[in-house]
Write a protein that holds these residues in place. Structure first.
Motif, mmCIF file in Angstrom:
data_model
loop_
_atom_site.group_PDB
_atom_site.id
_atom_site.type_symbol
_atom_site.label_atom_id
_atom_site.label_comp_id
_atom_site.label_asym_id
_atom_site.label_seq_id
_atom_site.Cartn_x
_atom_site.Cartn_y
_atom_site.Cartn_z
ATOM 1 N N ARG A 66 -19.434 12.189 25.623
ATOM 2 C CA ARG A 66 -18.730 13.072 24.676
ATOM 3 C C ARG A 66 -19.061 14.515 25.035
ATOM 4 O O ARG A 66 -20.212 14.929 25.004
ATOM 5 N N LEU A 67 -18.016 15.247 25.360
ATOM 6 C CA LEU A 67 -18.166 16.651 25.713
ATOM 7 C C LEU A 67 -17.359 17.481 24.722
ATOM 8 O O LEU A 67 -16.428 16.974 24.084
ATOM 9 N N THR A 68 -17.717 18.724 24.587
ATOM 10 C CA THR A 68 -17.068 19.600 23.619
ATOM 11 C C THR A 68 -16.748 20.933 24.269
ATOM 12 O O THR A 68 -17.353 21.304 25.272
ATOM 13 N N GLY A 69 -15.793 21.654 23.700
ATOM 14 C CA GLY A 69 -15.434 22.952 24.259
ATOM 15 C C GLY A 69 -14.206 23.526 23.608
ATOM 16 O O GLY A 69 -14.008 23.380 22.404
ATOM 17 N N PHE A 70 -13.341 24.154 24.430
ATOM 18 C CA PHE A 70 -12.154 24.834 23.924
ATOM 19 C C PHE A 70 -10.944 24.553 24.791
ATOM 20 O O PHE A 70 -11.048 24.422 26.002
ATOM 21 N N ASP A 71 -9.799 24.480 24.135
ATOM 22 C CA ASP A 71 -8.481 24.407 24.760
ATOM 23 C C ASP A 71 -7.832 25.748 24.440
ATOM 24 O O ASP A 71 -7.645 26.089 23.278
ATOM 25 N N GLU A 72 -7.545 26.537 25.458
ATOM 26 C CA GLU A 72 -6.996 27.870 25.237
ATOM 27 C C GLU A 72 -5.759 28.085 26.104
ATOM 28 O O GLU A 72 -5.797 27.860 27.307
ATOM 29 N N THR A 73 -4.667 28.501 25.469
ATOM 30 C CA THR A 73 -3.427 28.779 26.194
ATOM 31 C C THR A 73 -3.042 30.232 25.951
ATOM 32 O O THR A 73 -3.060 30.703 24.815
ATOM 33 N N THR A 74 -2.695 30.919 27.040
ATOM 34 C CA THR A 74 -2.344 32.337 26.960
ATOM 35 C C THR A 74 -1.027 32.575 27.674
ATOM 36 O O THR A 74 -0.851 32.151 28.820
ATOM 37 N N GLY A 75 -0.106 33.254 26.979
ATOM 38 C CA GLY A 75 1.166 33.652 27.581
ATOM 39 C C GLY A 75 1.040 35.026 28.192
ATOM 40 O O GLY A 75 0.109 35.779 27.887
ATOM 41 N N PRO A 76 1.984 35.388 29.042
ATOM 42 C CA PRO A 76 1.899 36.692 29.708
ATOM 43 C C PRO A 76 2.213 37.846 28.763
ATOM 44 O O PRO A 76 3.065 37.741 27.885
ATOM 45 N N SER A 77 1.511 38.945 28.949
ATOM 46 C CA SER A 77 1.822 40.159 28.193
ATOM 47 C C SER A 77 3.215 40.624 28.596
ATOM 48 O O SER A 77 3.574 40.583 29.772
ATOM 49 N N GLY A 78 4.007 41.007 27.628
ATOM 50 C CA GLY A 78 5.367 41.441 27.901
ATOM 51 C C GLY A 78 6.397 40.351 27.650
ATOM 52 O O GLY A 78 7.597 40.624 27.640
ATOM 53 N N ALA A 79 5.946 39.125 27.439
ATOM 54 C CA ALA A 79 6.886 38.043 27.147
ATOM 55 C C ALA A 79 7.560 38.312 25.811
ATOM 56 O O ALA A 79 6.954 38.851 24.882
ATOM 57 N N CYS A 80 8.806 37.967 25.701
ATOM 58 C CA CYS A 80 9.593 38.141 24.463
ATOM 59 C C CYS A 80 9.668 39.610 24.040
ATOM 60 O O CYS A 80 9.836 39.920 22.856
#
Length: 165
Positions: free
Chosen positions: A133-147
């Motif tokens: 059992r491991l623990t941590g973070f799931d992080e998603t980042t979109g590009p600056s300037g999108a939309c």
């Protein structure tokens, strides 16, 4: 200039959240292989550092890795969601990164990709079941300037990886 005592250095490292390798650790003891359930907990998600519920995500991962030393490991993550990513072990943490096409939906109907990174570690390196059992973070980042917005969209969720086979 004098050097700090070893005990002080160990305390500073421990307080920074970085664990030392187990005594006598080898690359084989660090390698992470097998089938796991990956769970990203949307209840505690943050969007641009503000608590904002996201849907939970559960998937099945197959990990294969090998190590030349207890500090130098690489491998592959294959997810049942249809993606594969390189797996790297650095500073007592595993990391896998892949791109999600069309991740961010814009008001005008266009989309932008997101870079999703999973960073996870064993809570106790000296425990015999540390790879179960491991623990941590799931992080998603979109590009600056999108939309048309000059700011990244960032979603971060707590993450656990539990061995199933």
């Amino acid at each position: 200039m004098t050097r700090p005592p070893a005990l002080l250095v160990a305390a500073l490292v421990a307080s920074a959240g970085v664990a030392a390798a187990p005594a006598g650790a080898t690359g084989d003891e660090v390698a992470l292989n097998g089938t796991f359930t990956a769970f990203s907990d949307g209840l505690w998600a943050k969007t641009n550092e503000i608590m904002a519920y996201q849907a939970d995500v559960t998937s099945r991962w197959t990990l294969t890795s090998s190590c030349t030393t207890y500090q130098d490991c690489t491998g592959t993550v294959t997810s049942d969601q249809g993606w594969t990513a390189d797996l790297v072990y650095q500073s007592q943490r595993w990391r896998a990164v892949h791109v999600i096409r069309d991740w961010q939906r814009c008001p005008d109907g266009t989309t932008a990709p997101g870079e999703q990174s999973f960073t996870f570690w064993a809570a106790r390196l000296d425990a015999p079941d540390r790879h179960d059992r491991l623990t941590g973070f799931d992080e998603t980042t979109g590009p600056s300037g999108a939309c048309g917005v000059n700011r990244w969209l960032n979603v971060r969720m707590p993450f656990t990886l539990t061995r199933t086979g």
